[in-house]
Write a protein that holds these residues in place. Structure first.
Motif, PDB file in Angstrom:
ATOM      1  N   PHE A 135       0.864  -1.181   0.000  1.00  0.00           N
ATOM      2  CA  PHE A 135       0.000   0.000   0.000  1.00  0.00           C
ATOM      3  C   PHE A 135       0.898   1.228   0.000  1.00  0.00           C
ATOM      4  CE2 PHE A 135      -3.001   3.108   1.796  1.00  0.00           C
ATOM      5  CZ  PHE A 135      -4.076   2.900   0.951  1.00  0.00           C
ATOM      6  N   GLU A 136       0.870   1.959  -1.090  1.00  0.00           N
ATOM      7  CA  GLU A 136       1.822   3.056  -1.291  1.00  0.00           C
ATOM      8  C   GLU A 136       1.666   4.169  -0.274  1.00  0.00           C
ATOM      9  OE1 GLU A 136       2.555   6.226  -4.859  1.00  0.00           O
ATOM     10  OE2 GLU A 136       2.403   4.115  -5.416  1.00  0.00           O
ATOM     11  N   ASP A 137       0.440   4.460   0.124  1.00  0.00           N
ATOM     12  CA  ASP A 137       0.181   5.568   1.056  1.00  0.00           C
ATOM     13  C   ASP A 137       0.022   5.073   2.485  1.00  0.00           C
ATOM     14  OD1 ASP A 137       0.188   7.385  -1.092  1.00  0.00           O
ATOM     15  OD2 ASP A 137      -1.902   6.922  -1.544  1.00  0.00           O
ATOM     16  N   ALA A 138       0.856   4.148   2.878  1.00  0.00           N
ATOM     17  CA  ALA A 138       0.743   3.550   4.211  1.00  0.00           C
ATOM     18  C   ALA A 138       1.145   4.537   5.299  1.00  0.00           C
ATOM     19  CB  ALA A 138       1.615   2.305   4.293  1.00  0.00           C
ATOM     20  N   LEU A 139       0.582   4.303   6.486  1.00  0.00           N
ATOM     21  CA  LEU A 139       0.949   5.047   7.692  1.00  0.00           C
ATOM     22  C   LEU A 139       1.534   4.084   8.709  1.00  0.00           C
ATOM     23  CD1 LEU A 139      -2.137   7.428   8.157  1.00  0.00           C
ATOM     24  CD2 LEU A 139       0.042   7.920   7.009  1.00  0.00           C
ATOM     25  N   VAL A 140       2.266   4.616   9.657  1.00  0.00           N
ATOM     26  CA  VAL A 140       2.901   3.780  10.645  1.00  0.00           C
ATOM     27  C   VAL A 140       1.878   3.102  11.548  1.00  0.00           C
ATOM     28  CG1 VAL A 140       3.170   5.595  12.375  1.00  0.00           C
ATOM     29  CG2 VAL A 140       4.845   3.733  12.276  1.00  0.00           C
ATOM     30  N   THR A 141       0.672   3.634  11.623  1.00  0.00           N
ATOM     31  CA  THR A 141      -0.366   3.072  12.491  1.00  0.00           C
ATOM     32  C   THR A 141      -1.334   2.139  11.761  1.00  0.00           C
ATOM     33  OG1 THR A 141      -1.651   5.090  12.107  1.00  0.00           O
ATOM     34  CG2 THR A 141      -0.303   5.025  14.099  1.00  0.00           C
ATOM     35  N   ASP A 142      -1.058   1.756  10.523  1.00  0.00           N
ATOM     36  CA  ASP A 142      -1.921   0.825   9.802  1.00  0.00           C
ATOM     37  C   ASP A 142      -1.737  -0.587  10.362  1.00  0.00           C
ATOM     38  OD1 ASP A 142      -2.702   2.932   8.232  1.00  0.00           O
ATOM     39  OD2 ASP A 142      -1.412   2.397   6.533  1.00  0.00           O
ATOM     40  N   TRP A 143      -2.753  -1.416  10.237  1.00  0.00           N
ATOM     41  CA  TRP A 143      -2.660  -2.799  10.689  1.00  0.00           C
ATOM     42  C   TRP A 143      -3.513  -3.703   9.822  1.00  0.00           C
ATOM     43  CZ3 TRP A 143      -5.693   0.778  13.133  1.00  0.00           C
ATOM     44  CH2 TRP A 143      -7.042   0.441  13.371  1.00  0.00           C
ATOM     45  N   ILE A 144      -3.346  -5.007  10.020  1.00  0.00           N
ATOM     46  CA  ILE A 144      -4.070  -6.016   9.244  1.00  0.00           C
ATOM     47  C   ILE A 144      -4.813  -6.924  10.223  1.00  0.00           C
ATOM     48  CG2 ILE A 144      -3.846  -8.004   7.692  1.00  0.00           C
ATOM     49  CD1 ILE A 144      -1.378  -6.639   6.498  1.00  0.00           C
ATOM     50  N   GLY A 145      -6.104  -7.111   9.960  1.00  0.00           N
ATOM     51  CA  GLY A 145      -6.919  -7.977  10.804  1.00  0.00           C
ATOM     52  C   GLY A 145      -7.644  -9.024   9.985  1.00  0.00           C
ATOM     53  N   ILE A 146      -8.086 -10.083  10.644  1.00  0.00           N
ATOM     54  CA  ILE A 146      -8.858 -11.150   9.996  1.00  0.00           C
ATOM     55  C   ILE A 146     -10.312 -11.031  10.449  1.00  0.00           C
ATOM     56  CG2 ILE A 146      -9.192 -13.644   9.798  1.00  0.00           C
ATOM     57  CD1 ILE A 146      -6.207 -13.996   9.993  1.00  0.00           C
ATOM     58  N   TYR A 147     -11.201 -11.045   9.438  1.00  0.00           N
ATOM     59  CA  TYR A 147     -12.631 -10.879   9.674  1.00  0.00           C
ATOM     60  C   TYR A 147     -13.402 -11.951   8.904  1.00  0.00           C
ATOM     61  CZ  TYR A 147     -11.834  -6.140  11.522  1.00  0.00           C
ATOM     62  OH  TYR A 147     -11.430  -5.051  12.276  1.00  0.00           O
ATOM     63  N   PRO A 148     -14.670 -12.202   9.315  1.00  0.00           N
ATOM     64  CA  PRO A 148     -15.539 -13.046   8.486  1.00  0.00           C
ATOM     65  C   PRO A 148     -15.792 -12.371   7.141  1.00  0.00           C
ATOM     66  CG  PRO A 148     -16.410 -12.843  10.710  1.00  0.00           C
ATOM     67  CD  PRO A 148     -15.300 -11.839  10.595  1.00  0.00           C
ATOM     68  N   CYS A 149     -16.078 -13.174   6.122  1.00  0.00           N
ATOM     69  CA  CYS A 149     -16.242 -12.644   4.764  1.00  0.00           C
ATOM     70  C   CYS A 149     -17.406 -11.665   4.659  1.00  0.00           C
ATOM     71  CB  CYS A 149     -16.450 -13.798   3.790  1.00  0.00           C
ATOM     72  SG  CYS A 149     -14.975 -14.810   3.542  1.00  0.00           S
ATOM     73  N   ASP A 150     -18.461 -11.865   5.444  1.00  0.00           N
ATOM     74  CA  ASP A 150     -19.637 -11.010   5.294  1.00  0.00           C
ATOM     75  C   ASP A 150     -19.541  -9.731   6.117  1.00  0.00           C
ATOM     76  OD1 ASP A 150     -19.858 -12.108   7.779  1.00  0.00           O
ATOM     77  OD2 ASP A 150     -21.897 -12.918   7.506  1.00  0.00           O
ATOM     78  N   GLU A 151     -18.401  -9.505   6.777  1.00  0.00           N
ATOM     79  CA  GLU A 151     -18.247  -8.291   7.593  1.00  0.00           C
ATOM     80  C   GLU A 151     -18.034  -7.085   6.679  1.00  0.00           C
ATOM     81  OE1 GLU A 151     -18.515  -6.797  11.380  1.00  0.00           O
ATOM     82  OE2 GLU A 151     -18.410  -8.933  10.889  1.00  0.00           O
ATOM     83  N   GLU A 152     -18.806  -6.021   6.911  1.00  0.00           N
ATOM     84  CA  GLU A 152     -18.684  -4.791   6.119  1.00  0.00           C
ATOM     85  C   GLU A 152     -18.399  -3.571   6.990  1.00  0.00           C
ATOM     86  OE1 GLU A 152     -22.177  -4.409   3.752  1.00  0.00           O
ATOM     87  OE2 GLU A 152     -21.737  -6.171   2.520  1.00  0.00           O
ATOM     88  N   ILE A 153     -18.744  -3.636   8.249  1.00  0.00           N
ATOM     89  CA  ILE A 153     -18.410  -2.570   9.195  1.00  0.00           C
ATOM     90  C   ILE A 153     -17.343  -3.138  10.124  1.00  0.00           C
ATOM     91  CG2 ILE A 153     -19.274  -1.075  11.032  1.00  0.00           C
ATOM     92  CD1 ILE A 153     -22.008  -1.202   9.710  1.00  0.00           C
ATOM     93  N   TYR A 154     -16.160  -2.552  10.084  1.00  0.00           N
ATOM     94  CA  TYR A 154     -15.010  -3.165  10.729  1.00  0.00           C
ATOM     95  C   TYR A 154     -14.818  -2.597  12.128  1.00  0.00           C
ATOM     96  CZ  TYR A 154     -14.303  -4.927   6.085  1.00  0.00           C
ATOM     97  OH  TYR A 154     -14.490  -5.559   4.888  1.00  0.00           O
ATOM     98  N   LEU A 155     -15.276  -3.411  13.085  1.00  0.00           N
ATOM     99  CA  LEU A 155     -15.047  -3.101  14.487  1.00  0.00           C
ATOM    100  C   LEU A 155     -13.795  -3.864  14.919  1.00  0.00           C
ATOM    101  CD1 LEU A 155     -18.767  -3.255  15.689  1.00  0.00           C
ATOM    102  CD2 LEU A 155     -17.485  -1.266  14.900  1.00  0.00           C
ATOM    103  N   HIS A 156     -13.872  -4.691  15.939  1.00  0.00           N
ATOM    104  CA  HIS A 156     -12.714  -5.457  16.389  1.00  0.00           C
ATOM    105  C   HIS A 156     -12.545  -6.711  15.541  1.00  0.00           C
ATOM    106  CE1 HIS A 156     -12.301  -2.824  19.796  1.00  0.00           C
ATOM    107  NE2 HIS A 156     -13.588  -3.010  20.119  1.00  0.00           N
TER     108      HIS A 156
END
Length: 253
Positions: A135-156
Motif C-alpha cells: 500500500f503506497e500511502d501507508a501510515l505507521v499506524t496501519d494494521w491487518i486484521g482477519i474478519y468473516p467474509c460477510d463483515e462490512e463494518i469493521y469493528l474489532h
C-alpha cells in the motif's frame, strides 16, 4: 577410205567418259585425326596446386565442419601485409554470447486491488496464515486484521497485527509480509483470539469463510475503522485440535 593424215590425231567414233581419280588429301601430322565414332567424354586431369587446400567430398567426414560451435577455429591474419607463415587459430565464441545474470530484486506487490494476498485459499484451523501486502500511502499506524467474509463494518477483528511488524515502528511499511500463527501480546486488549475457527450462523449454517483486511483509524472516535483494502476470501476448516471445533456462535466483534 578417207586418206589419213599422220599429222592429225584420229578421233574415236564413240568417245568414252574420262575416269576421275580422286586426289588424296595430304595429312598434317600435327593435327589430330577425327574419328567417325561418337566422341566419349573423358575428363581431363586438373593440375593440382600443392599450395591450395584439398576440398573434401560430402562423403568424407570433416572434423572442422562437424565440430561444436564453441570449438570451431577461425583464422586471423595480421593486417600489415606480412602474414604469418601458418594460420593463427582463434577459438570462436558461440553466438549469442551469454550475458552474466544478476540477482534481481524481488518485485513488490503493486498497490492495485487486492493489495493483500494470502498464501492459500484453504487452511486447517490453527495453520499459519501468511499475508503479503502493498500500500503506497501507508501510515505507521496501519494494521491487518482477519474478519468473516460477510463483515462490512469493521469493528474489532478476530486477530490482528501491525503492518510494520511492531507497535513501536518509526516508519510506515508500504509493503511486506506478516504471519498469523499465534495471538500477539497486544491483542490481549479486546475480544481477540487464536486460532481462528469456523462458527455457527444464526440460521444454523456454518461459516468457514474469512478475509484479511488492511485497516486504519480515522480520528479518535473509533471503531469502526477505515477499510483500505481486502484480500480474496479463504476457507478455514475445523479439526479436533483445541479451539478448532466449530464455535456455537459468531465472534463478538
Amino acid at each position: 577410205p578417207t586418206p589419213t593424215d599422220p599429222t592429225v590425231p584420229s578421233v574415236p567414233s564413240s568417245p568414252s567418259e574420262p575416269t576421275v581419280v580422286p586426289l588424296s588429301t595430304p595429312t598434317d601430322p600435327t593435327v589430330p585425326s577425327e574419328s567417325s565414332a561418337d566422341p566419349t567424354d573423358v575428363p581431363l586431369p586438373i593440375p593440382t596446386d600443392p599450395t591450395l587446400p584439398t576440398v573434401l567430398s560430402p562423403s568424407v567426414s570433416n572434423p572442422i565442419l562437424s565440430a561444436a560451435p564453441s570449438s570451431v577455429p577461425t583464422f586471423d591474419f595480421p593486417t600489415d601485409g606480412s602474414g604469418p607463415s601458418s594460420p593463427v587459430v582463434v577459438e570462436r565464441t558461440p553466438s549469442p554470447t551469454s550475458t552474466p545474470t544478476t540477482n534481481l530484486p524481488s518485485l513488490s506487490l503493486s498497490p492495485s486491488v487486492p493489495c493483500i494476498i494470502t498464501d492459500s485459499s484453504t487452511y486447517d484451523c490453527g495453520e499459519e496464515i501468511s499475508v503479503d501486502f502493498s500500500f503506497e500511502d501507508a501510515l505507521v499506524t496501519d494494521w491487518i486484521g482477519i474478519y468473516p467474509c460477510d463483515e462490512e463494518i469493521y469493528l474489532h477483528s478476530i486477530v490482528w497485527q501491525w503492518s510494520c511488524g511492531s507497535p513501536f515502528c518509526e516508519e510506515a511499511a508500504t509493503s511486506g509480509s506478516i504471519v498469523f500463527d499465534s495471538l500477539p501480546y497486544y491483542n490481549n486488549f479486546g475480544p481477540h483470539t487464536w486460532p481462528v475457527a469456523p462458527y455457527n450462523n444464526n440460521d444454523g449454517t456454518v461459516n468457514r469463510c474469512f478475509k484479511a483486511v488492511l485497516l486504519r483509524a480515522d480520528g479518535d472516535s473509533v471503531p469502526p475503522y477505515v477499510d483500505l483494502c481486502e484480500s480474496d476470501e479463504f476457507i478455514i476448516e475445523e479439526n479436533d485440535s483445541s479451539g478448532c471445533e466449530i464455535m456455537s456462535s459468531a465472534y463478538g466483534l
